[in-house]
Write an enzyme that holds these catalytic residues in place. Structure first.
Site, PDB file in Angstrom:
ATOM      1  N   ASP B 106     -10.718  14.133   0.066  1.00 46.97           N
ATOM      2  CA  ASP B 106     -12.095  13.508   0.217  1.00 46.97           C
ATOM      3  C   ASP B 106     -13.268  14.312   0.563  1.00 46.97           C
ATOM      4  OD1 ASP B 106     -11.741  14.195   2.698  1.00 46.97           O
ATOM      5  OD2 ASP B 106     -11.635  12.457   3.390  1.00 46.97           O
ATOM      6  N   PHE B 110     -16.239  10.142   4.739  1.00 49.80           N
ATOM      7  CA  PHE B 110     -15.714   9.108   5.733  1.00 49.80           C
ATOM      8  C   PHE B 110     -15.719   9.099   7.014  1.00 49.80           C
ATOM      9  CE2 PHE B 110     -12.402   6.714   7.865  1.00 49.80           C
ATOM     10  CZ  PHE B 110     -12.497   5.418   7.441  1.00 49.80           C
ATOM     11  N   ASP B 160     -20.664  11.226  -0.183  1.00 52.42           N
ATOM     12  CA  ASP B 160     -21.630   9.815  -0.407  1.00 52.42           C
ATOM     13  C   ASP B 160     -22.178   9.515   0.985  1.00 52.42           C
ATOM     14  OD1 ASP B 160     -19.057   9.476   0.619  1.00 52.42           O
ATOM     15  OD2 ASP B 160     -18.866   7.612  -0.483  1.00 52.42           O
ATOM     16  N   GLN B 204     -21.660   3.226  -3.986  1.00 50.09           N
ATOM     17  CA  GLN B 204     -22.017   2.652  -2.851  1.00 50.09           C
ATOM     18  C   GLN B 204     -22.886   1.266  -2.782  1.00 50.09           C
ATOM     19  OE1 GLN B 204     -21.004   3.380   0.325  1.00 50.09           O
ATOM     20  NE2 GLN B 204     -19.771   5.156  -0.272  1.00 50.09           N
ATOM     21  N   GLY B 231     -17.169   2.568   0.796  1.00 47.66           N
ATOM     22  CA  GLY B 231     -17.706   1.801   1.446  1.00 47.66           C
ATOM     23  C   GLY B 231     -17.161   0.434   2.016  1.00 47.66           C
ATOM     24  N   ASP B 297      -5.475   4.509  -1.533  1.00 48.69           N
ATOM     25  CA  ASP B 297      -5.190   5.420  -0.329  1.00 48.69           C
ATOM     26  C   ASP B 297      -5.457   4.745   0.894  1.00 48.69           C
ATOM     27  OD1 ASP B 297      -8.301   5.944  -0.199  1.00 48.69           O
ATOM     28  OD2 ASP B 297      -7.476   6.949   1.101  1.00 48.69           O
ATOM     29  N   CYS B 335      15.821  -2.726  -0.757  1.00 47.71           N
ATOM     30  CA  CYS B 335      14.789  -1.410  -0.716  1.00 47.71           C
ATOM     31  C   CYS B 335      15.846  -0.342  -0.937  1.00 47.71           C
ATOM     32  CB  CYS B 335      14.162  -1.129   0.548  1.00 47.71           C
ATOM     33  SG  CYS B 335      13.479   0.519   0.959  1.00 47.71           S
ATOM     34  N   CYS B 337      15.201   3.029  -0.364  1.00 48.18           N
ATOM     35  CA  CYS B 337      14.788   4.352   0.509  1.00 48.18           C
ATOM     36  C   CYS B 337      16.140   4.410   1.457  1.00 48.18           C
ATOM     37  CB  CYS B 337      13.546   3.848   1.409  1.00 48.18           C
ATOM     38  SG  CYS B 337      13.957   3.051   3.183  1.00 48.18           S
ATOM     39  N   CYS B 340      17.085   2.433   4.214  1.00 47.02           N
ATOM     40  CA  CYS B 340      17.820   1.131   4.162  1.00 47.02           C
ATOM     41  C   CYS B 340      19.100   1.268   3.300  1.00 47.02           C
ATOM     42  CB  CYS B 340      16.885   0.401   3.008  1.00 47.02           C
ATOM     43  SG  CYS B 340      15.418  -0.562   3.989  1.00 47.02           S
ATOM     44  N   HIS B 367      10.393   4.607   5.121  1.00 51.18           N
ATOM     45  CA  HIS B 367      10.772   3.304   4.481  1.00 51.18           C
ATOM     46  C   HIS B 367       9.198   2.783   4.109  1.00 51.18           C
ATOM     47  CE1 HIS B 367      11.701  -0.740   3.858  1.00 51.18           C
ATOM     48  NE2 HIS B 367      10.601  -1.211   4.680  1.00 51.18           N
TER      49      HIS B 367
END
Lengths: 456, 476
Positions: B106, B110, B160, B204, B231, B297, B335, B337, B340, B367
């Protein structure tokens, strides 16, 4: 651990609850990485323990109920442990209690062996806080070659003939108390003897402040008092007594087969990576034949094996380096060159330093993976030395790596002889510390075989 | 595989360091391949956040095993520690953390929001006070890009001017929108590795459709390899949130048909990746994907894991709840993973979570990331097999078995062209404060904003299943 009634209801013991199917589980009576000794006195009826959920009293009944719920392969019987500085009167009381509690534990063991689990569930749940503070599943030596494995096989055989209760396949390791007083340790071990139901022994109360050089004598006081031959088929476990590799090696030389994860947890928490060499160079010769204190003589080969002298100014000694040191900021090398563990194969010292510096959990994960792997490899090297009949030479080499030995020369040869016969297996570092637990096998296992990490 | 409901050729785009190809589309949703210098990512995708070069508690090998294609690093945090110069010397972020797949950094923008009390924004840039040593650090568009060039991620973000959507000052939004455009030109000029790294612009404009339109128009005119919708996830109501996403996904290429300029695929319409920043709630990911977004994200799946909250198809499991003390089932039987698959009982996780052991955080994190990756994988497959609307209906039915699908989801699905007949059977739940609070919790970003209160919605079967949002407390 949670409430014993939860584990009992679950029914698949620690193996299922901790997802450790296929791995032997040892339920230890204390967690050397977390809990202090009780601040308040115990009584003849109950042990006082101080844990995360506060202070609790544990009777043999409650203790064995929890052990039964864990269904471990091995467990330590209830012990009134005292620290090394305990007064003789206190030590004597501890020995008396531990002996009485052994009697009670073995009696309850027989009950839990016979009792089908359904009946147990119908028992009213005991009142009061239900944590089973003292039950700390730990790990032990690889089953394939160890004496413990052989004992467990015997125990498996016993399962068929017994009542199918939760402890049908479990071995009781009799707690050997006696603090730092050799006479009391001898008295305690003699009282335990070879009574029925004792599947092995647990050296309790060590690593609590006694000088490392006094420890072999204390271990000897316990083990030599056992009837002859009683160690031939019974493993010896010790919890929390190691704070350096020498101490591990000397504990094994003194007769210990199984050790827990205290050392790995301790160095990992400090941001250390273990770096000591595991095997002597092929051409290594003791500097002075027949002299046990060869340590001060740093002969050429040993010095070469040890590599350049450690830089104490960056927190290193000749067994480990400290990744907190800013000298690793740009170090692209692995934690230990040549190591095949997950952390060394995938990540650099610089990254580990950054993770420590930013308080990322991954720092502990990587260090733990390496330190566990390195300690396992150390135990493997010790096992090889024992099975090839060169343990004495290995110890001499290992001591020669130190400018100042932490453990003095051995004072007795009996256990070493027992080692040389190859009928016992070297102890194995067990368990894992803070960050690991069940998470570790998910990706941080070591290269050569699965790491055996257990912690509750 | 390449198919679309309309039968038109599927869009794609070719930038110096990014090839974007839509392989299937259905309604507004699309499944795409985004070829980055280090990896070909499949979208829609969720990108876990590794703020300081580590996704909390997980190794890079575990992230690859969990099918993560791109992970994030935070420019601001990485510049503080260990510093981009050091990272560059260590072979860039990829080499430093040993992650061979895609990376995105980024811009540090932020942190204007999350560390607002430490930041001062001017036309020149943002001045931060370092929380580590108190020193002042001026972050200009040029410096942000310089740092990101040194970090070496596949995708870098323009600096930004981020204004929290809850700000009650229309003039500030106007200023921020135009400043973002002025800054993108400075970012483009400063970008020294355009053939190795992709600079994404960030739309934005707050909640004002006109400002959003202007921002999009100005950014699209600069023909960047990809666009982010910024934003959001800052405390706005869900109703506002989805409308902005819908407007932007429609307005970004190919919404505005332009020549592609690429010879081979000249006949194909052009499209660029669309990235909705800060989105991590599974329901939000599904809604945004249905509206045509490609990348997401958030720290939500990893952070909430550390609070003992596991993501499951029915919603979330708050593992600290006493009802899990005797629940011996795995987190999610469906699941795959490692947690699990080994059958780790919820009762065990309850036990370690309530004690705050680090290993517990690691297990639930594992998980949750597996869950978000399986979710986006399932969406891609459904789009490619042209059964995405059915998949969405199935997803919503599992999460809202009583048919009480929130109003904003109903509205968004209508715009996405997905009928919820037979799914949203219950009367429309009231919107308003409860919904807004839920949205505020979705903010679970860097600063640990949001309230700690639990709305207690969606208790199901006495098993402590909560479909509602996870309260966000504390900070990382």
């Amino acid at each position: 651990m949670p409430n014993a009634s939860i584990l009992r209801e679950y029914g698949r013991g620690a193996h299922g609850f901790l997802c450790l199917e296929g791995l032997p589980v040892l339920a230890s009576n204390r967690d050397p990485t977390m809990y202090e000794f009780g601040a308040r006195p115990s009584t003849d009826k109950e042990l006082y323990v101080s844990i995360h959920s506060g202070g609790h009293t544990v009777s043999p009944e409650r203790y064995m109920e929890t052990v039964a719920a864990l269904q471990p392969d091995l467990y330590v019987t209830l012990c009134d442990e005292v620290t090394a500085d305990a007064k003789p009167k206190r030590v004597a009381a501890s020995v008396k209690r531990t002996t009485a509690w052994l009697e009670a534990c073995l009696r309850l063991h027989a009950t839990h062996q016979q009792q089908p689990q359904q009946e147990q569930e119908q028992q009213p749940p005991p009142t009061g806080p239900q944590d089973a503070p003292q039950a700390e599943p730990a790990d032990q030596a690889p089953a394939s070659t160890s004496a413990a494995g052989a004992v467990r096989n015997a125990a498996d055989g016993a399962t068929a003939s017994s009542g199918g209760g939760p402890l049908a396949g479990s071995l009781a390791l009799a707690a050997l108390a006696g603090g730092a007083l050799p006479a009391e340790r001898t008295r305690a071990a003699a009282a335990v003897g070879e009574r029925d139901g004792v599947g092995g022994y647990a050296l309790c109360g060590l690593g609590t402040g006694e000088a490392p050089e006094d420890r072999p004598a204390l271990i000897a006081a316990s083990l030599d008092a056992l009837p002859g031959g009683s160690l031939d088929s019974r493993p010896v476990f010790a919890s929390g007594l190691v704070s350096s590799p020498e101490e591990l090696l000397e504990a094994v030389a003194a007769g210990v087969d199984l050790l827990d994860c205290a050392y790995v947890a301790q160095v990992t928490a400090g941001g250390y990576a273990l770096t000591f060499p595991l095997r002597p160079p092929p051409d290594w010769q003791p500097a002075q034949e027949g002299t046990t204190s060869a340590a001060a003589d740093t002969n050429g080969a040993a010095a070469a094996a040890a590599g350049p002298a450690p830089d104490a100014s960056i927190g290193a000694d000749d067994t480990k380096i400290n990744l907190w040191s800013t000298s690793y900021r740009l170090d692209k090398g692995p934690l230990l060159p040549g190591c095949g563990c997950f952390a060394c194969r995938h990540h650099t010292r610089a990254y580990t330093h950054h993770l420590l510096n930013t308080h990322e959990m991954l720092a502990d994960v990587l260090l733990e993976a390496h330190n566990t792997s390195h300690t396992m490899a150390f135990c493997q090297a010790i096992r090889e030395a024992i099975s090839e009949g060169r343990l004495e030479r290995y110890r001499a080499w290992f001591r020669s790596l130190r400018s100042a030995p932490l453990v003095a020369a051995p004072r007795r040869g009996g256990t070493a002889k027992r080692r040389a016969e190859g009928d016992e297996e070297a102890g194995t570092e067990a368990g894992a510390a803070a960050a690991a637990g069940c998470a570790a096998p998910a990706g941080a296992g070591r290269a050569s075989g699965p790491a055996k990490w257990v912690r509750v | 595989m390449a198919s679309s409901s309309s039968g038109e050729p599927l869009p794609s785009s070719d930038s110096p360091a990014l090839k974007f190809k839509v392989v299937a589309a259905q309604g507004r949703a699309r499944s795409s391949r985004m070829t980055l210098p280090h990896y070909t990512a499949h979208t829609p995708m969720f990108m876990p956040v590794g703020t300081q070069g580590s996704v909390k508690g997980l190794t890079s090998a575990q992230l690859a095993d969990l099918d993560c294609h791109v992970i994030l690093g935070n420019t601001y945090h990485l510049e503080n520690r260990p510093g981009s110069e050091l990272v560059a010397e260590m072979g860039g972020l990829h080499g430093f953390i040993n992650w061979q797949r895609g990376m995105l950094t980024d811009s540090g923008g932020f942190q204007m929001v999350s560390l607002l009390h430490l930041a001062e924004i001017t036309e020149e840039g943002v001045t931060f006070q370092s929380p580590v040593d108190g020193s002042r650090m001026l972050l200009t568009p040029e410096q942000s890009i310089g740092i990101q060039n040194r970090l070496g991620a596949d995708v870098i973000m323009a600096l930004d001017d981020v204004v929290p959507t809850t700000t009650n000052d229309p003039a500030r939004f106007v200023e921020a929108t135009h400043r973002t455009t002025r800054w993108i030109d400075r970012c483009i000029a400063a970008h020294s590795r355009p053939t190795e790294q992709n600079l994404f612009g960030i739309v934005q404009g707050g909640l004002d459709p006109e400002l959003r339109r202007i921002s999009m128009e100005q950014l699209v005119a600069r023909d960047l390899p990809g666009y982010a919708i910024g934003g959001l996830a800052g405390g706005e109501s869900k109703d506002d949130f989805w409308r902005v996403v819908a407007q932007c996904t429609a307005g970004l290429p190919p919404g505005k048909r332009r020549g592609t300029g690429t010879g081979a695929s000249g006949a194909r319409p052009m499209s660029k990746p669309r990235y909705v920043m800060g989105i991590g709630y599974p329901l939000d990911i599904v809604v945004c994907s249905a509206l045509g977004a490609d990348m997401f994200d958030s720290v939500y799946p990893t952070r909430t894991a550390r609070f003992g909250v596991a993501l499951v198809p029915e919603g979330v499991l708050k593992l600290k709840n006493a009802c899990f003390a005797r629940d011996y089932r795995p987190l999610d039987p469906g699941c795959s993973c490692p947690v699990c698959a080994r059958g780790t009982p919820r009762a065990y996780l309850h036990n370690v979570v309530t004690r705050g052991l680090a290993s517990a955080a690691g297990l639930v994190t594992l998980h949750n990331i597996a869950y978000t990756q399986a979710l986006t994988r399932a969406m891609r497959q459904a789009i490619e097999e042209q059964r995405f609307p059915d998949w969405v209906r199935g997803y919503l039915t599992t999460m809202f078995p009583k048919g009480d699908v929130p109003g904003w989801v109903r509205d968004a699905m209508e715009v996405a062209g997905i009928s919820l007949e037979g799914v949203a059977t219950a009367p429309r739940p009231p919107a308003g404060r409860a919904a807004d609070r839920e949205a505020a919790e979705a903010q679970g970003q860097e600063g640990g904003l949001g309230s700690a209160e639990d709305k207690g919605q969606g208790q199901e079967g006495g098993r402590g299943l909560k479909r509602a949002a996870e309260p966000v407390t504390g900070s990382a």
